[in-house]
Design a protein around this motif. Structure first.
Motif, mmCIF file in Angstrom:
data_model
loop_
_atom_site.group_PDB
_atom_site.id
_atom_site.type_symbol
_atom_site.label_atom_id
_atom_site.label_comp_id
_atom_site.label_asym_id
_atom_site.label_seq_id
_atom_site.Cartn_x
_atom_site.Cartn_y
_atom_site.Cartn_z
ATOM 1 N N SER A 163 -3.079 -4.031 -5.955
ATOM 2 C CA SER A 163 -1.705 -4.334 -5.542
ATOM 3 C C SER A 163 -0.731 -3.503 -6.369
ATOM 4 C CB SER A 163 -1.390 -5.816 -5.726
ATOM 5 O OG SER A 163 -1.313 -6.127 -7.109
ATOM 6 N N PHE A 164 0.473 -3.384 -5.855
ATOM 7 C CA PHE A 164 1.485 -2.644 -6.603
ATOM 8 C C PHE A 164 1.864 -3.384 -7.884
ATOM 9 C CE2 PHE A 164 5.712 -1.096 -7.701
ATOM 10 C CZ PHE A 164 5.430 0.265 -7.783
ATOM 11 N N ALA A 165 1.872 -4.712 -7.830
ATOM 12 C CA ALA A 165 2.189 -5.506 -9.024
ATOM 13 C C ALA A 165 1.155 -5.230 -10.127
ATOM 14 C CB ALA A 165 2.226 -6.982 -8.684
ATOM 15 N N GLN A 166 -0.103 -5.131 -9.749
ATOM 16 C CA GLN A 166 -1.149 -4.827 -10.729
ATOM 17 C C GLN A 166 -0.954 -3.417 -11.274
ATOM 18 O OE1 GLN A 166 -5.020 -4.090 -9.157
ATOM 19 N NE2 GLN A 166 -6.069 -4.450 -11.110
ATOM 20 N N PHE A 167 -0.685 -2.478 -10.387
ATOM 21 C CA PHE A 167 -0.444 -1.078 -10.765
ATOM 22 C C PHE A 167 0.714 -0.994 -11.760
ATOM 23 C CE2 PHE A 167 0.603 3.377 -8.816
ATOM 24 C CZ PHE A 167 0.101 3.999 -9.948
ATOM 25 N N SER A 168 1.800 -1.695 -11.456
ATOM 26 C CA SER A 168 2.973 -1.710 -12.334
ATOM 27 C C SER A 168 2.612 -2.272 -13.702
ATOM 28 C CB SER A 168 4.092 -2.563 -11.728
ATOM 29 O OG SER A 168 4.508 -2.057 -10.511
ATOM 30 N N ALA B 207 0.838 -1.213 0.000
ATOM 31 C CA ALA B 207 0.000 0.000 0.000
ATOM 32 C C ALA B 207 0.868 1.256 0.000
ATOM 33 C CB ALA B 207 -0.930 -0.012 1.206
ATOM 34 N N VAL B 208 1.953 1.225 0.784
ATOM 35 C CA VAL B 208 2.862 2.374 0.837
ATOM 36 C C VAL B 208 3.508 2.588 -0.526
ATOM 37 C CG1 VAL B 208 5.041 3.208 1.841
ATOM 38 C CG2 VAL B 208 3.281 2.217 3.318
ATOM 39 N N ARG B 209 3.889 1.500 -1.175
ATOM 40 C CA ARG B 209 4.503 1.614 -2.508
ATOM 41 C C ARG B 209 3.535 2.270 -3.497
ATOM 42 N NH1 ARG B 209 9.029 -2.411 -3.367
ATOM 43 N NH2 ARG B 209 9.370 -3.187 -1.275
#
Length: 165
Positions: free
Chosen positions: A51-56, A23-25
């Motif tokens: 998730s950050f992986a999804q965002f990326s 979440a912080v990422r």
């Protein structure tokens, strides 16, 4: 406008130093977005990112066209020494391309360098005693770079004018 993968790699490097949850990422990454990308992010439906992986993945997919082309070892042959470019500048530029290409094929690296360096005393020395590695080229270039600097200094230093008789 930049390669999304390069942007993500730089961000991951910074995050490795400070840590942080997924979440912080996500929250910190938003602060790295520029106007156009921020507009794209804001247009995503609320709750869409989990998730950050999804965002990326979404970011990479959205800006795939900005991705840097994959380089191959033969791209080294495109790095030519320009007219007026110093040996030091050329070696630096060529070395940066070697890193980008990621090749360890020393004979090919040496051949590409020798093929594209401008004629002069340095290439003559390389042709007399052929180097086996790019590291050897760098070591041998040091004395030539120093002599280039001296020659440049002589060129820009105005010669004294001849006294009138």
């Amino acid at each position: 406008m930049e390669d999304p993968e390069a942007h993500l790699t730089a961000f991951h490097t910074q995050m490795m130093l400070v840590g942080g949850s997924d979440a912080v990422r996500c929250k910190l990454f938003m602060s790295t977005l520029t106007r156009m990308v921020m507009d794209w992010f804001i247009s995503l439906p609320e709750g869409h990112i989990t998730s950050f992986a999804q965002f990326s993945g979404l970011l990479t997919e959205q800006y795939l066209a900005n991705r840097a082309p994959t380089l191959v070892s033969y791209d080294l042959f495109d790095v030519k020494q320009y007219q007026g470019e110093t040996l030091k500048e050329y070696i630096s530029r060529f070395g940066a391309q070697v890193v980008k290409v990621g090749t360890t094929d020393e004979p090919m690296i040496v051949y590409a360098f020798r093929k594209e360096v401008r004629p002069g005393s340095f290439i003559k020395s390389l042709n007399c005693t052929r180097p086996k590695t790019f590291a050897e080229i760098r070591r041998r270039a040091v004395e030539h770079i120093a002599s280039e600097g001296e020659a440049y200094e002589k060129c820009i230093t105005a010669a004294p004018t001849r006294p009138r008789a």
